[in-house]
Design an enzyme around this catalytic site. Structure first.
Site, PDB file in Angstrom:
ATOM      1  N   ASN A 169      -6.074  -2.753   2.529  1.00 39.29           N
ATOM      2  CA  ASN A 169      -6.071  -4.209   2.662  1.00 39.29           C
ATOM      3  C   ASN A 169      -7.497  -4.705   2.754  1.00 39.29           C
ATOM      4  O   ASN A 169      -8.360  -4.039   3.329  1.00 39.29           O
ATOM      5  CB  ASN A 169      -5.314  -4.625   3.926  1.00 39.29           C
ATOM      6  CG  ASN A 169      -3.815  -4.453   3.790  1.00 39.29           C
ATOM      7  OD1 ASN A 169      -3.269  -4.445   2.697  1.00 39.29           O
ATOM      8  ND2 ASN A 169      -3.143  -4.306   4.914  1.00 39.29           N
TER       9      ASN A 169
ATOM     10  N   ARG B  47       0.823  -1.220   0.000  1.00 39.46           N
ATOM     11  CA  ARG B  47       0.000   0.000   0.000  1.00 39.46           C
ATOM     12  C   ARG B  47       0.853   1.264   0.000  1.00 39.46           C
ATOM     13  O   ARG B  47       0.586   2.196  -0.759  1.00 39.46           O
ATOM     14  CB  ARG B  47      -0.966   0.007   1.182  1.00 39.46           C
ATOM     15  CG  ARG B  47      -2.039  -1.065   1.071  1.00 39.46           C
ATOM     16  CD  ARG B  47      -2.925  -1.125   2.308  1.00 39.46           C
ATOM     17  NE  ARG B  47      -2.104  -1.310   3.501  1.00 39.46           N
ATOM     18  CZ  ARG B  47      -2.256  -0.647   4.652  1.00 39.46           C
ATOM     19  NH1 ARG B  47      -3.229   0.226   4.793  1.00 39.46           N
ATOM     20  NH2 ARG B  47      -1.466  -0.879   5.676  1.00 39.46           N
TER      21      ARG B  47
END
Length: 92
Positions: free
Chosen positions: A40, A22
């Site tokens: 996520n 990320r």
């Protein structure tokens, strides 16, 4: 919004959590001047929405197929969306 602006949702599967996916996606999106988010998902995948010029979103899609150094991407699922006029790129 500019007529050349696009938004895409990408579900990235594989070993993509716990490897900086990320944060690296946010850095890459920043480099490409894209907005959106990366988060996520409970199933171990990462969901990314990216908005901006079609060329930049296309470049991010190519990058997402591999991801950062420690990731192992097994597949990506791409869905075209309507642009929302988002600002910034957030992590969720």
């Amino acid at each position: 919004m500019d007529a050349g602006t696009v938004r895409t949702r990408v579900i990235v599967r594989g070993m993509v959590q716990g490897v900086g996916f990320r944060a690296n996606t946010r850095a890459e999106a920043g480099r490409l001047a894209l907005t959106g988010f990366a988060r996520n998902r409970p199933d171990g995948s990462v969901e990314v929405e990216a908005e901006g010029p079609a060329a930049g979103v296309g470049e991010l899609l190519r990058w997402l197929r591999t991801g950062p150094r420690w990731a192992e991407v097994s597949s990506i699922e791409v869905t075209e969306l309507e642009p929302t006029g988002d600002s910034g790129f957030r992590l969720g």
